[in-house]
Design a protein around this motif. Structure first.
Motif, PDB file in Angstrom:
ATOM      1  N   ILE A 100       0.850  -1.182   0.000  1.00 40.96           N
ATOM      2  CA  ILE A 100       0.000   0.000   0.000  1.00 40.96           C
ATOM      3  C   ILE A 100       0.896   1.245   0.000  1.00 40.96           C
ATOM      4  N   SER A 101       0.549   2.220  -0.819  1.00 42.31           N
ATOM      5  CA  SER A 101       1.334   3.448  -0.874  1.00 42.31           C
ATOM      6  C   SER A 101       0.962   4.368   0.289  1.00 42.31           C
ATOM      7  N   ASP A 102       1.835   5.299   0.598  1.00 46.57           N
ATOM      8  CA  ASP A 102       1.566   6.254   1.679  1.00 46.57           C
ATOM      9  C   ASP A 102       0.294   7.051   1.423  1.00 46.57           C
ATOM     10  N   SER A 103       0.112   7.486   0.176  1.00 49.06           N
ATOM     11  CA  SER A 103      -1.056   8.311  -0.131  1.00 49.06           C
ATOM     12  C   SER A 103      -2.355   7.516  -0.003  1.00 49.06           C
ATOM     13  N   VAL A 104      -2.356   6.276  -0.451  1.00 48.80           N
ATOM     14  CA  VAL A 104      -3.562   5.448  -0.341  1.00 48.80           C
ATOM     15  C   VAL A 104      -3.820   5.106   1.120  1.00 48.80           C
ATOM     16  N   LEU A 105      -2.771   4.791   1.880  1.00 48.91           N
ATOM     17  CA  LEU A 105      -2.943   4.500   3.300  1.00 48.91           C
ATOM     18  C   LEU A 105      -3.535   5.698   4.024  1.00 48.91           C
ATOM     19  N   SER A 106      -3.013   6.868   3.749  1.00 46.45           N
ATOM     20  CA  SER A 106      -3.537   8.082   4.376  1.00 46.45           C
ATOM     21  C   SER A 106      -5.002   8.306   4.010  1.00 46.45           C
ATOM     22  N   GLU A 107      -5.335   8.103   2.737  1.00 49.12           N
ATOM     23  CA  GLU A 107      -6.715   8.274   2.277  1.00 49.12           C
ATOM     24  C   GLU A 107      -7.654   7.275   2.955  1.00 49.12           C
ATOM     25  N   ARG A 108      -7.235   6.013   2.998  1.00 48.75           N
ATOM     26  CA  ARG A 108      -8.086   4.986   3.607  1.00 48.75           C
ATOM     27  C   ARG A 108      -8.256   5.212   5.107  1.00 48.75           C
ATOM     28  N   LEU A 109      -7.196   5.617   5.797  1.00 49.40           N
ATOM     29  CA  LEU A 109      -7.305   5.900   7.228  1.00 49.40           C
ATOM     30  C   LEU A 109      -8.256   7.063   7.475  1.00 49.40           C
ATOM     31  N   GLY A 110      -8.217   8.051   6.591  1.00 54.93           N
ATOM     32  CA  GLY A 110      -9.166   9.163   6.700  1.00 54.93           C
ATOM     33  C   GLY A 110     -10.594   8.683   6.541  1.00 54.93           C
ATOM     34  N   GLU A 111     -10.844   7.812   5.572  1.00 56.66           N
ATOM     35  CA  GLU A 111     -12.187   7.257   5.354  1.00 56.66           C
ATOM     36  C   GLU A 111     -12.646   6.451   6.567  1.00 56.66           C
TER      37      GLU A 111
END
Length: 83
Positions: free
Chosen positions: A53-64
């Protein structure tokens, strides 16, 4: 015997299930939740635990997940500061 329960509405259940599976079926969400079931983790630890998982996708998913009320973000004062 009189019940104060609301009558069962299958359409409401169907809508809730559709929403839940739509959310959990989104790539990475289920894996992230399963990983966090073992306890709190920092961003880097979580990224290492969920390979690929990329940093940007991880950050996005954690936000969701946070907006859905499924995870909480906690900041501990440092040094060093950790999230």
């Amino acid at each position: 015997m009189v019940s104060n329960e609301q009558p069962h509405d299958p359409r409401a259940c169907d809508g809730a299930l559709t929403k839940a599976f739509g959310f959990l079926g989104k790539r990475w969400n289920g894996l992230l939740l399963a990983t966090l079931m073992n306890g709190p983790m920092g961003f880097s630890d979580l990224r290492r635990a969920v390979g690929g998982i990329s940093d940007s996708v991880l950050s996005e998913r954690l936000g969701e997940l946070g907006r859905a009320g499924l995870v909480a973000r906690a900041v501990t004062e440092g040094p060093p500061i950790s999230v």
